[in-house]
Design an enzyme around this catalytic site. Structure first.
Site, PDB file in Angstrom:
ATOM      1  N   ARG A   1       0.795  -1.230   0.000  1.00 49.21           N
ATOM      2  CA  ARG A   1       0.000   0.000   0.000  1.00 49.21           C
ATOM      3  C   ARG A   1       0.828   1.281   0.000  1.00 49.21           C
ATOM      4  O   ARG A   1       0.521   2.216  -0.714  1.00 49.21           O
ATOM      5  CB  ARG A   1      -0.939   0.005   1.211  1.00 49.21           C
ATOM      6  CG  ARG A   1      -1.827   1.237   1.311  1.00 49.21           C
ATOM      7  CD  ARG A   1      -2.853   1.092   2.422  1.00 49.21           C
ATOM      8  NE  ARG A   1      -3.618   2.309   2.637  1.00 49.21           N
ATOM      9  CZ  ARG A   1      -4.678   2.654   1.931  1.00 49.21           C
ATOM     10  NH1 ARG A   1      -5.094   1.877   0.964  1.00 49.21           N
ATOM     11  NH2 ARG A   1      -5.329   3.781   2.190  1.00 49.21           N
ATOM     12  N   TYR A   2       1.882   1.333   0.803  1.00 47.67           N
ATOM     13  CA  TYR A   2       2.517   2.610   1.079  1.00 47.67           C
ATOM     14  C   TYR A   2       3.881   2.833   0.424  1.00 47.67           C
ATOM     15  O   TYR A   2       4.165   3.904  -0.085  1.00 47.67           O
ATOM     16  CB  TYR A   2       2.683   2.794   2.597  1.00 47.67           C
ATOM     17  CG  TYR A   2       1.395   2.816   3.361  1.00 47.67           C
ATOM     18  CD1 TYR A   2       0.367   3.683   3.016  1.00 47.67           C
ATOM     19  CD2 TYR A   2       1.190   1.957   4.440  1.00 47.67           C
ATOM     20  CE1 TYR A   2      -0.823   3.711   3.738  1.00 47.67           C
ATOM     21  CE2 TYR A   2       0.002   1.974   5.157  1.00 47.67           C
ATOM     22  CZ  TYR A   2      -1.002   2.860   4.804  1.00 47.67           C
ATOM     23  OH  TYR A   2      -2.161   2.881   5.500  1.00 47.67           O
TER      24      TYR A   2
ATOM     25  N   HIS B   1       3.289  24.359  26.844  1.00 50.61           N
ATOM     26  CA  HIS B   1       2.260  23.537  27.500  1.00 50.61           C
ATOM     27  C   HIS B   1       0.944  23.593  26.715  1.00 50.61           C
ATOM     28  O   HIS B   1      -0.110  23.331  27.278  1.00 50.61           O
ATOM     29  CB  HIS B   1       2.026  23.988  28.945  1.00 50.61           C
ATOM     30  CG  HIS B   1       3.279  24.224  29.720  1.00 50.61           C
ATOM     31  ND1 HIS B   1       3.996  23.214  30.338  1.00 50.61           N
ATOM     32  CD2 HIS B   1       3.979  25.366  29.958  1.00 50.61           C
ATOM     33  CE1 HIS B   1       5.057  23.717  30.926  1.00 50.61           C
ATOM     34  NE2 HIS B   1       5.082  25.015  30.702  1.00 50.61           N
TER      35      HIS B   1
ATOM     36  N   GLN C   1      31.676 -14.597  12.800  1.00 51.09           N
ATOM     37  CA  GLN C   1      31.118 -15.110  11.553  1.00 51.09           C
ATOM     38  C   GLN C   1      30.364 -14.018  10.795  1.00 51.09           C
ATOM     39  O   GLN C   1      30.212 -14.073   9.582  1.00 51.09           O
ATOM     40  CB  GLN C   1      30.172 -16.286  11.840  1.00 51.09           C
ATOM     41  CG  GLN C   1      29.731 -17.012  10.583  1.00 51.09           C
ATOM     42  CD  GLN C   1      28.902 -18.242  10.896  1.00 51.09           C
ATOM     43  OE1 GLN C   1      27.687 -18.148  11.017  1.00 51.09           O
ATOM     44  NE2 GLN C   1      29.571 -19.382  11.032  1.00 51.09           N
TER      45      GLN C   1
ATOM     46  N   SER D   1     -13.787  13.112   5.818  1.00 46.79           N
ATOM     47  CA  SER D   1     -14.276  12.190   6.841  1.00 46.79           C
ATOM     48  C   SER D   1     -15.400  11.373   6.231  1.00 46.79           C
ATOM     49  O   SER D   1     -16.301  11.921   5.590  1.00 46.79           O
ATOM     50  CB  SER D   1     -14.786  12.960   8.068  1.00 46.79           C
ATOM     51  OG  SER D   1     -15.525  12.117   8.930  1.00 46.79           O
TER      52      SER D   1
ATOM     53  N   ARG E   1      -1.122   9.621   9.254  1.00 44.89           N
ATOM     54  CA  ARG E   1      -0.412   8.450   8.736  1.00 44.89           C
ATOM     55  C   ARG E   1       1.058   8.503   9.126  1.00 44.89           C
ATOM     56  O   ARG E   1       1.643   7.490   9.546  1.00 44.89           O
ATOM     57  CB  ARG E   1      -0.543   8.383   7.212  1.00 44.89           C
ATOM     58  CG  ARG E   1       0.218   7.217   6.594  1.00 44.89           C
ATOM     59  CD  ARG E   1       0.193   7.256   5.078  1.00 44.89           C
ATOM     60  NE  ARG E   1      -1.149   7.089   4.548  1.00 44.89           N
ATOM     61  CZ  ARG E   1      -1.431   7.130   3.241  1.00 44.89           C
ATOM     62  NH1 ARG E   1      -0.465   7.352   2.359  1.00 44.89           N
ATOM     63  NH2 ARG E   1      -2.668   6.969   2.828  1.00 44.89           N
TER      64      ARG E   1
ATOM     65  N   ARG F   1      29.044 -16.273  16.948  1.00 42.91           N
ATOM     66  CA  ARG F   1      27.783 -16.024  16.254  1.00 42.91           C
ATOM     67  C   ARG F   1      26.734 -17.059  16.651  1.00 42.91           C
ATOM     68  O   ARG F   1      27.039 -18.221  16.869  1.00 42.91           O
ATOM     69  CB  ARG F   1      27.966 -16.091  14.735  1.00 42.91           C
ATOM     70  CG  ARG F   1      26.834 -15.457  13.903  1.00 42.91           C
ATOM     71  CD  ARG F   1      25.852 -16.454  13.319  1.00 42.91           C
ATOM     72  NE  ARG F   1      24.724 -15.789  12.699  1.00 42.91           N
ATOM     73  CZ  ARG F   1      24.479 -15.764  11.404  1.00 42.91           C
ATOM     74  NH1 ARG F   1      25.284 -16.351  10.567  1.00 42.91           N
ATOM     75  NH2 ARG F   1      23.400 -15.161  10.931  1.00 42.91           N
TER      76      ARG F   1
ATOM     77  N   SER G   1      18.968 -14.018  12.543  1.00 41.02           N
ATOM     78  CA  SER G   1      18.604 -14.013  11.129  1.00 41.02           C
ATOM     79  C   SER G   1      17.133 -13.697  10.887  1.00 41.02           C
ATOM     80  O   SER G   1      16.790 -12.774  10.140  1.00 41.02           O
ATOM     81  CB  SER G   1      18.959 -15.364  10.503  1.00 41.02           C
ATOM     82  OG  SER G   1      18.613 -15.363   9.131  1.00 41.02           O
TER      83      SER G   1
ATOM     84  N   ARG H   1      15.508 -10.233   9.117  1.00 42.88           N
ATOM     85  CA  ARG H   1      14.773 -10.286   7.852  1.00 42.88           C
ATOM     86  C   ARG H   1      13.498  -9.435   7.915  1.00 42.88           C
ATOM     87  O   ARG H   1      12.969  -9.020   6.882  1.00 42.88           O
ATOM     88  CB  ARG H   1      14.401 -11.734   7.512  1.00 42.88           C
ATOM     89  CG  ARG H   1      15.573 -12.598   7.095  1.00 42.88           C
ATOM     90  CD  ARG H   1      15.132 -14.038   6.889  1.00 42.88           C
ATOM     91  NE  ARG H   1      16.269 -14.926   6.683  1.00 42.88           N
ATOM     92  CZ  ARG H   1      16.825 -15.170   5.507  1.00 42.88           C
ATOM     93  NH1 ARG H   1      16.338 -14.595   4.420  1.00 42.88           N
ATOM     94  NH2 ARG H   1      17.860 -15.990   5.411  1.00 42.88           N
TER      95      ARG H   1
END
Length: 398
Positions: A17-18, A73, A155, A203, A217, A243, A248, A252
């Site tokens: 979507r974005y 404030h 590693q 709206s 958004r 490691r 992992s 991802r």
């Protein structure tokens, strides 16, 4: 058939979507297998941010002299200017650009280090020739587009590298959230609005409303970007010895989502800053509603200069101010303090000065000069490396 199968799978709205096509492709399997180094394209190209700064700088320059109520404030305080407030937003974004550039410049290549980082397999391959191992490490690093490689690794490279990169993006998220929250507050006051398309529905329930959906958004996704920062911190802290593989699966998800989310909020913020609408008459009305209270010290000083007694004048102003405040708070009327002062014979010696004493521009201090100096010395020079990409526009899914 393939389409039906896709309908049965979860698809992240960040991609479907974005996110921009470029950033989505950057984390695709195809791109990953072509070159993993391109994962850092967002850091290598901070244009998505430079363009936002450019648009806001133009906005700040245009409204550098327009007085507006300042708020502390979220209560009316001394006046500032619309442009000076925009510079507060710019200040944070300028810091974000510098952080991005630093994170980019500090990136190094892991290099060819082997399974535990000792380069033992490569030393064996070259029959103990250490110079050849170092030469290979240097050559591969340069081929990957890096200037330097880490001298020591396990590693993997240290997962603190992920912390540095994602903290930069999380910090950007905090900046965007603050900016867009301010815009939402100002939209409620009807002083500023984000762009509103001709056919846009403000709206679904109330057709007269113009909700700040773009800023909302940005705030929603910025919160997600900020919370993703917990992942690399946890991952780096639980890496055992040379490691473990429990990094992992997390990486991802967290790494792509950080970059994709940053891409989305910056493109949305660019759209907002390209079409911010200011309503000077509404701002002026709000100023006139509060300014008489703010001007009381100036009025007292003018009376003293005309030969009056400061304590006596202070008491007069105090009584009239409380009467005017009662009209505003208890009766819902307008602030009539100025009228009360004009009708009181005590203030006759300074009636001719009242317009000058209540000129909003006399209450904004050095705000216009601060805007000019800030833009000239810190903002415009920062944008120079990105000038070639300043004209790119973004299209949003509303």
């Amino acid at each position: 058939m393939a389409g039906a199968e896709e309908m049965n799978k979860y698809r992240s709205p960040l991609v479907s979507r974005y996110a921009s096509k470029e950033m989505s492709y950057n984390f695709s399997d195809k791109k990953k297998f072509i070159t993993w180094r391109k994962l850092w394209i967002f850091l290598a190209k901070a244009e998505k941010l430079a363009r936002v700064i450019d648009r806001l700088a133009n906005f700040a320059e245009e409204y550098a002299d327009l007085p507006t109520l300042g708020f502390t404030h979220f209560q009316p305080a001394q006046l500032t200017t619309v442009g000076k407030r925009a510079c507060l937003w710019l200040q944070d974004l300028v810091m974000d650009v510098r952080n991005l550039e630093q994170a980019r410049d500090n990136l190094r290549f892991r290099g060819v280090k082997g399974t535990t980082g000792t380069q033992a397999s490569f030393l064996q391959l070259f029959q103990g020739d250490r110079d050849k191992v170092e030469e290979l490490d240097k050559m591969v690093t340069e081929m990957a587009g890096f200037k330097k490689a880490y001298l020591v690794t396990g590693q993997t490279y240290s997962r603190k590298v992920d912390i540095n990169c994602m903290s930069t993006l999380a910090s950007l998220g905090a900046s965007v959230h603050k900016i867009c929250t301010d815009i939402r507050l100002l939209a409620n006051l009807k002083e500023i609005e984000e762009p509103f398309e001709k056919e846009q529905i403000g709206s679904s329930a109330m057709p007269y409303k113009r909700n700040p959906m773009r800023a909302e958004r940005c705030c929603s996704l910025a919160r997600h970007l900020i919370t993703l920062m917990a992942d690399p911190l946890q991952t780096a802290s639980v890496q055992w010895l040379e490691r473990t593989l429990d990094d992992s699966a997390n990486r991802r998800i967290s790494l792509p989502e950080s970059f994709l989310t940053a891409d989305i909020i910056l493109s949305t913020l660019q759209n907002i800053t390209e079409g911010l609408v200011v309503y000077p008459k509404v701002i002026e009305r709000h100023i006139h509603h509060e300014l008489p209270f703010m001007a009381t010290e100036n009025i007292i000083m003018a009376i003293v200069k005309a030969g009056g007694n400061r304590q006596e004048c202070h008491e007069k102003i105090r009584v009239l101010s409380q009467e005017a405040a009662a009209v505003v708070k208890q009766e819902g009327g307008d602030n009539d303090l100025l009228g009360r002062i004009q009708r009181d014979p005590y203030f006759a010696p300074i009636l001719g000065q009242l317009d000058a004493l209540l000129d909003p521009k006399t209450f904004i201090g050095r705000a216009p000069q601060q805007v000019k100096k800030f833009l000239a010395e810190e903002v415009r020079p920062l944008l120079e490396p990105y000038k070639a990409n300043m004209d790119v526009k973004v299209e949003l899914v509303l």
